[in-house]
Design an enzyme around this catalytic site. Structure first.
Site, PDB file in Angstrom:
ATOM      1  N   CYS A  44      34.211  37.094  39.946  1.00  0.00           N
ATOM      2  CA  CYS A  44      33.580  37.829  41.097  1.00  0.00           C
ATOM      3  C   CYS A  44      33.103  38.937  40.551  1.00  0.00           C
ATOM      4  O   CYS A  44      33.434  39.576  39.544  1.00  0.00           O
ATOM      5  CB  CYS A  44      34.683  38.034  42.217  1.00  0.00           C
ATOM      6  SG  CYS A  44      34.680  38.955  43.338  1.00  0.00           S
ATOM      7  N   ASP A  46      33.613  41.193  41.359  1.00  0.00           N
ATOM      8  CA  ASP A  46      34.821  42.411  41.452  1.00  0.00           C
ATOM      9  C   ASP A  46      34.831  43.129  40.606  1.00  0.00           C
ATOM     10  O   ASP A  46      35.404  42.757  39.252  1.00  0.00           O
ATOM     11  CB  ASP A  46      36.120  42.247  42.631  1.00  0.00           C
ATOM     12  CG  ASP A  46      37.133  42.858  43.030  1.00  0.00           C
ATOM     13  OD1 ASP A  46      37.438  43.891  41.512  1.00  0.00           O
ATOM     14  OD2 ASP A  46      36.953  43.052  43.612  1.00  0.00           O
ATOM     15  N   ARG A  48      37.372  44.838  39.800  1.00  0.00           N
ATOM     16  CA  ARG A  48      38.989  44.649  39.066  1.00  0.00           C
ATOM     17  C   ARG A  48      39.162  43.379  38.023  1.00  0.00           C
ATOM     18  O   ARG A  48      40.610  43.080  37.219  1.00  0.00           O
ATOM     19  CB  ARG A  48      40.393  44.668  40.177  1.00  0.00           C
ATOM     20  CG  ARG A  48      39.542  46.070  41.175  1.00  0.00           C
ATOM     21  CD  ARG A  48      40.489  45.655  41.320  1.00  0.00           C
ATOM     22  NE  ARG A  48      39.510  45.032  42.630  1.00  0.00           N
ATOM     23  CZ  ARG A  48      40.041  44.887  44.181  1.00  0.00           C
ATOM     24  NH1 ARG A  48      41.849  45.158  44.246  1.00  0.00           N
ATOM     25  NH2 ARG A  48      39.838  43.925  45.048  1.00  0.00           N
ATOM     26  N   HIS A 100      40.037  34.865  42.121  1.00  0.00           N
ATOM     27  CA  HIS A 100      41.205  36.518  42.339  1.00  0.00           C
ATOM     28  C   HIS A 100      41.631  36.519  43.978  1.00  0.00           C
ATOM     29  O   HIS A 100      41.059  36.866  44.990  1.00  0.00           O
ATOM     30  CB  HIS A 100      40.113  37.935  42.060  1.00  0.00           C
ATOM     31  CG  HIS A 100      39.577  38.019  42.321  1.00  0.00           C
ATOM     32  ND1 HIS A 100      39.988  39.651  43.450  1.00  0.00           N
ATOM     33  CD2 HIS A 100      38.354  38.111  42.784  1.00  0.00           C
ATOM     34  CE1 HIS A 100      38.856  39.977  44.142  1.00  0.00           C
ATOM     35  NE2 HIS A 100      37.969  39.435  44.009  1.00  0.00           N
TER      36      HIS A 100
HETATM   37 CO    CO Z   1      36.429  38.922  44.700  1.00  0.00          CO
END
Ligand code: CO
Length: 212
Positions: A44, A46, A48, A100
């Site tokens: 992803c 993302d 993080r 995630h």
């Molecule tokens: Co994501």
């Protein structure tokens, strides 16, 4: 966290490059000649979930593709080009599809409101939810529902990778290539193997099997 200017980021980069070379003498000369990663990571976007960092790999060690909600669509020339290059040219041994928990893309797909263009991208996650509706009956909390869909989404994307002619042809040619599904906890930094590793055509449902 205070916002760094581009100038500061470039300074940080210069410090990092110096330190990386000091820790690994000759590393940039070596990397400049070629990359030789053994892994393809599809994850992803993302912030993080940075691929190299969470699996402790250095530059040159993992080929990476990231998009919203770690999707592998058969009409996405971007991800297909990445898989083709990784498998046919770089000869990676393992493809790691990483989802995630708490994924914003998966969360958005569960909502009914309009988010914009991204809804078209995320539509396949609604399809996945519908196809696995039975699994969601017993679930009471929204968080649990999101996280279960995050896991099922990983499993579906592993299947999508395996169904590509790229991966199947590698298997037909006798190459050792495994496709794995893992999920990362943004709350604890821990990766979990979802045990859906697939390493050959006979592991696929027959309708998808290529018999060239
Ligand atoms: Co994501």
């Amino acid at each position: 966290m205070t916002h760094s200017t581009i100038k500061q980021l470039i300074q940080q980069n210069h410090q990092w490059a110096q330190q990386f070379e000091a820790d690994n003498p000759g590393i940039f000369d070596k990397l400049a000649r070629q990359q030789n990663p053994e892994y393809l990571w599809i994850g992803c976007s993302d912030s993080r979930v940075p691929a190299n960092t969470i699996i402790g790999l250095q530059p040159g060690e993992v080929f990476v593709h990231r998009n919203v909600a770690n999707l592998v669509n058969h009409s996405d020339l971007n991800v297909l080009s990445v898989i083709e290059y990784a498998v046919n040219v770089l000869k990676v041994k393992d493809i790691i599809l990483c989802g995630h928990y708490g994924c914003g893309g998966v969360t958005a797909a569960l909502e009914r409101c309009e988010h914009g263009i991204v809804d078209n991208w995320l539509r396949v996650i609604k399809d996945t939810y519908r196809a696995h509706a039975d699994h969601f009956h017993a679930i009471e909390s929204e968080k649990e529902e999101i996280n279960l869909l995050c896991e099922i989404n990983v499993v579906e994307q592993v299947r999508n990778i395996c169904h590509t002619s790229i991966v199947q042809n590698a298997w037909i040619n006798g190459e050792a290539l495994s496709v794995h599904g893992v999920i990362y906890g943004v709350e604890d930094g821990i990766l979990k193997d979802l045990d859906v590793t697939t390493s050959g055509i006979d592991e696929l449902e027959s309708i998808y099997q290529l018999t060239n």
